[in-house]
Design a protein around this motif. Structure first.
Motif, PDB file in Angstrom:
ATOM      1  N   ILE A  25      -8.736   8.312 -14.783  1.00 34.89           N
ATOM      2  CA  ILE A  25      -7.635   8.932 -14.155  1.00 34.89           C
ATOM      3  C   ILE A  25      -7.861   9.348 -12.595  1.00 34.89           C
ATOM      4  N   CYS A  26      -9.031   9.541 -12.305  1.00 37.55           N
ATOM      5  CA  CYS A  26      -9.447   9.933 -11.064  1.00 37.55           C
ATOM      6  C   CYS A  26      -9.220   8.606 -10.229  1.00 37.55           C
ATOM      7  N   TYR A  27      -9.905   7.477 -10.580  1.00 38.61           N
ATOM      8  CA  TYR A  27      -9.834   6.233 -10.203  1.00 38.61           C
ATOM      9  C   TYR A  27      -8.649   5.729 -10.009  1.00 38.61           C
ATOM     10  N   PHE A  28      -7.878   5.803 -10.925  1.00 39.00           N
ATOM     11  CA  PHE A  28      -6.362   5.633 -10.639  1.00 39.00           C
ATOM     12  C   PHE A  28      -5.592   6.079  -9.610  1.00 39.00           C
ATOM     13  N   LEU A  29      -5.895   7.598  -9.453  1.00 39.68           N
ATOM     14  CA  LEU A  29      -5.261   8.335  -8.430  1.00 39.68           C
ATOM     15  C   LEU A  29      -5.682   7.850  -7.058  1.00 39.68           C
ATOM     16  N   LEU A  30      -7.047   7.614  -7.103  1.00 43.11           N
ATOM     17  CA  LEU A  30      -7.604   7.146  -6.062  1.00 43.11           C
ATOM     18  C   LEU A  30      -7.036   5.970  -5.233  1.00 43.11           C
ATOM     19  N   PHE A  37       0.680   5.865  -1.514  1.00 45.42           N
ATOM     20  CA  PHE A  37       0.832   7.284  -0.918  1.00 45.42           C
ATOM     21  C   PHE A  37       0.582   7.203   0.759  1.00 45.42           C
ATOM     22  N   VAL A  38      -0.526   6.721   1.290  1.00 44.31           N
ATOM     23  CA  VAL A  38      -0.717   6.583   2.625  1.00 44.31           C
ATOM     24  C   VAL A  38       0.547   5.810   3.283  1.00 44.31           C
ATOM     25  N   ASN A  39       1.072   4.771   2.734  1.00 47.08           N
ATOM     26  CA  ASN A  39       2.257   4.111   3.349  1.00 47.08           C
ATOM     27  C   ASN A  39       3.296   5.110   3.227  1.00 47.08           C
ATOM     28  N   TRP A  40       3.575   5.653   2.231  1.00 52.01           N
ATOM     29  CA  TRP A  40       4.743   6.740   2.194  1.00 52.01           C
ATOM     30  C   TRP A  40       4.833   7.842   3.422  1.00 52.01           C
ATOM     31  N   LEU A  41       3.362   8.184   3.726  1.00 45.58           N
ATOM     32  CA  LEU A  41       3.444   9.077   4.702  1.00 45.58           C
ATOM     33  C   LEU A  41       3.589   8.376   6.219  1.00 45.58           C
ATOM     34  N   ASN A  42       3.039   7.258   6.387  1.00 44.09           N
ATOM     35  CA  ASN A  42       3.342   6.357   7.528  1.00 44.09           C
ATOM     36  C   ASN A  42       4.942   6.172   7.598  1.00 44.09           C
ATOM     37  N   PHE A  43       5.511   5.740   6.628  1.00 45.46           N
ATOM     38  CA  PHE A  43       6.960   5.623   6.703  1.00 45.46           C
ATOM     39  C   PHE A  43       7.548   6.907   7.008  1.00 45.46           C
ATOM     40  N   GLN A  44       7.251   7.822   6.525  1.00 45.08           N
ATOM     41  CA  GLN A  44       7.819   9.374   6.915  1.00 45.08           C
ATOM     42  C   GLN A  44       7.715   9.785   8.374  1.00 45.08           C
TER      43      GLN A  44
END
Length: 637
Positions: A25-30, A37-44
């Motif tokens: 689970i930790c590896y998946f979330l990583l 998630f980083v792309n979503w922050l950049n799009f915001q």
């Protein structure tokens, strides 16, 4: 009729998935955080620009830049290794090993089922991260999502190679820290050997330099994948096209991963259960381990200590210390390595001493072989007929071509054959670096770098170099470039102490330039910019004379009375010419001859084309009569 036995055991596979689910689970979330998630922050962040009427194309730029695979390779080398170590952790404990192998499951099923579980977790997490990133991109109107597929294929290939390599390392040992050690060695051994041997040869040879001996971009660095891939593998996207660097090497790694996976399987099949807890599971590798650790650790320790010795003695003593320290340290680390292999301090016995004698003889051959190779390389220089051009650098770089090349050859031969005269000595602490660079007619290069001691014996050499560097044309091209001829001086900044004055009037600028040329003809401006070794002979307090507006006073050694004081002229300041070019200005560089000077863009007020703005710094002081005459009134205002 005998039933067929499957090579894959579903129970073992799902047990791995269920048992270590928190890690997965930790590896998946990583991976979800690293990409979508980083792309979503950049799009915001881009949305805020879009609301104000700015660059909506930022979406696509962020999306493309996030697919640069080199950013994820280091992450893979760490995480995939951890996953494999977790799944095969039972091999490091005797009790777990015996219990698992007592079940009615053969080793083929265990190996394939465990390795499949590791791959599913490793590649599956990357796959889901790519799917989420595709959906995110489509929601923001980005249709070039096929590049995510290429990104996934590249990372999957790297994952497969890392997984196979880690399996081989795990099968080599019965200890967890041993597996980590072998994994690190497998990824960096070639680079480390190349680095160490290159520095040792450069240390032993007069004028040799590591960067001159070693090709830093060699394809052989593929043998150190964790070093090579993050630096050479990239996935660049330009609008509707993409380019992959090291793509051919990636195919080689893919083939190697298959070979390594099969090798790991063979090693697992032949592995003795009793080796759980041992540093090495293969008996015939133990002497290789002892010899390898002894030679590498001894050579590293000898080189490190010899560098310290040279700081307080001569090069010759440093070379002798490297040989002696290496021989002693290699023998010491040989027995240290054997202690880890045998898990005992009792390593001094008869049959081990026979091997030690052979090892000691091999170390003697190695160190004197390196010394002989470095001596040959130090005396090597190109033939005159093979040289296209040459550059000699002390304070500035001076280029030579045609008949002038014979002067460079004679200079080089004089330095190379007189190490005892020009090399570092314990009687002197100050040195100047002289580099000789050749551009050969076969488009290759050859260079040597010498640290020349500053002494009365080496003064003739420095005088010869200074005479060449102080020539008007050499000084202009090597120190300033062609700025005054092909560019336009936009401003001049004169500094003295903490004060600075900017002059931007064309008439005043021209007066300063003319004064500079007059001092250049008289040779006075050169003394403040390229004559530091010579001034050390004339003024032992030269270093203290570099402080602006400070008179240097010292007691003469020949003074009849202790109170007799001699005053030296003080350092005045520096000039800063701001020059604008219609194109790149030429400048001598020590590694490549004539190349473009480092510049940055500036906008020309009188033209639409881009121009290049460059700054040139010059020291000046007492003796530069023409510059002093022009600049003194500014300080009096």
């Amino acid at each position: 009729m005998k039933s067929k036995t499957s090579c894959f055991n579903t129970t073992v596979f799902w047990k791995d998935i269920r048992k270590f689910w928190p890690v997965w689970i930790c590896y998946f979330l990583l991976w979800q955080i690293s990409l979508p998630f980083v792309n979503w922050l950049n799009f915001q962040n881009a949305d805020r620009y879009y609301e104000n009427g700015y660059y909506r194309d930022y979406y696509k730029q962020f999306f493309f830049s996030s697919l640069n695979v080199s950013d994820y390779v280091v992450l893979l080398f760490v995480t995939v290794g951890v996953i494999d170590l977790i799944i095969f952790f039972y091999l490091f404990q005797a009790r777990s090993t015996n219990m698992l192998h007592a079940f009615p499951v053969n080793r083929t099923q265990l190996y394939i089922s465990h390795s499949t579980a590791a791959l599913v977790v490793a590649i599956g997490s990357i796959f889901f991260a790519g799917i989420v990133d595709i959906l995110l991109a489509l929601s923001y109107g980005i249709t070039e999502v096929q590049f995510v597929l290429y990104w996934f294929l590249i990372l999957s290939t790297v994952t497969l190679f890392i997984h196979s390599l880690c399996l081989v390392c795990i099968m080599l040992t019965g200890q967890l820290w041993g597996a980590v050690l072998y994994y690190g060695v497998a990824n960096f051994l070639f680079w480390a050997l190349r680095f160490l041997l290159g520095h040792v040869v450069a240390f032993l040879g007069w004028g040799l330099n590591y960067s001159d001996l070693i090709n830093l971009q060699s394809k052989w660095l593929m043998l150190s994948p964790a070093y090579y891939l993050p630096r050479c593998l990239s996935f660049q996207i330009h609008e509707s096209t993409c380019s992959i660097t090291a793509g051919r090497e990636l195919l080689i790694y893919l083939g190697a991963s298959v070979v390594l996976w099969i090798l790991g399987y063979v090693m697992y099949k032949k592995r003795n259960l009793e080796t759980a807890g041992d540093l090495l599971t293969i008996h015939w590798l133990k002497p290789i381990f002892r010899w390898g650790v002894g030679c590498f650790a001894g050579l590293f320790f000898g080189y490190f200590c010899s560098e310290l010795v040279v700081m307080y003695s001569s090069n010759n003593i440093g070379k002798q210390s490297l040989i002696l320290i290496f021989l002693g340290a290699a023998c010491f680390f040989f027995f240290i390595a054997d202690m880890f292999v045998q898990k005992s301090f009792r390593v001094f016995h008869r049959h081990r001493m026979v091997e030690f004698v052979a090892f000691a003889g091999a170390t003697v051959v190695l160190v004197f072989g390196l010394y002989g190779y470095s001596t040959i390389q130090a005396k090597r220089m190109p033939q005159l007929e093979d040289i296209q051009s040459a550059v000699v650098t002390m304070d500035i770089s001076v280029a030579y071509e045609g008949e002038e090349l014979s002067y460079v050859k004679e200079l080089h031969r004089d330095i190379a054959e007189n190490e005892s005269l020009y090399g570092r000595s314990s009687d002197y602490s100050d040195t100047r670096r002289v580099k000789i660079f050749y551009e050969l007619k076969n488009h290759k290069s050859f260079s040597r770098t010498y640290d020349i001691v500053v002494s009365e014996d080496t003064k003739p050499l420095f005088e010869k170099l200074y005479e060449e560097e102080s020539k008007k044309d050499n000084f202009l091209l090597g120190f300033i470039g062609d700025g005054f001829e092909n560019g336009r001086v936009m401003e001049v900044t004169i500094s003295r102490g903490d004060r600075s004055i900017v002059i931007d009037q064309p008439e005043e600028i021209q007066k300063i330039v003319d004064a500079f040329y007059q001092d250049l003809e008289e040779g006075t401006i050169q003394e403040w910019n390229i004559s530091s070794p010579l001034l050390l002979f004339e003024n032992p307090n030269y270093d203290y004379a570099l402080y602006p507006e400070a008179e240097t006073e010292y007691v003469s050694e020949d003074a009849a009375e202790p109170e007799e004081v001699i005053s030296e002229p003080s350092y005045q300041g520096y000039l800063e010419f701001g020059i604008k070019y219609p194109n790149h200005g030429n400048h001598i560089m020590e590694d490549t001859g004539l190349v473009v000077r480092n510049s940055y863009y500036g906008e020309d007020e009188d033209a639409d084309s881009r121009q290049y703005l460059d700054y040139i710094y010059l020291d000046y002081g007492t003796g530069c009569e023409n510059l002093m005459k022009v600049l003194t009134p500014y300080w009096e205002e």
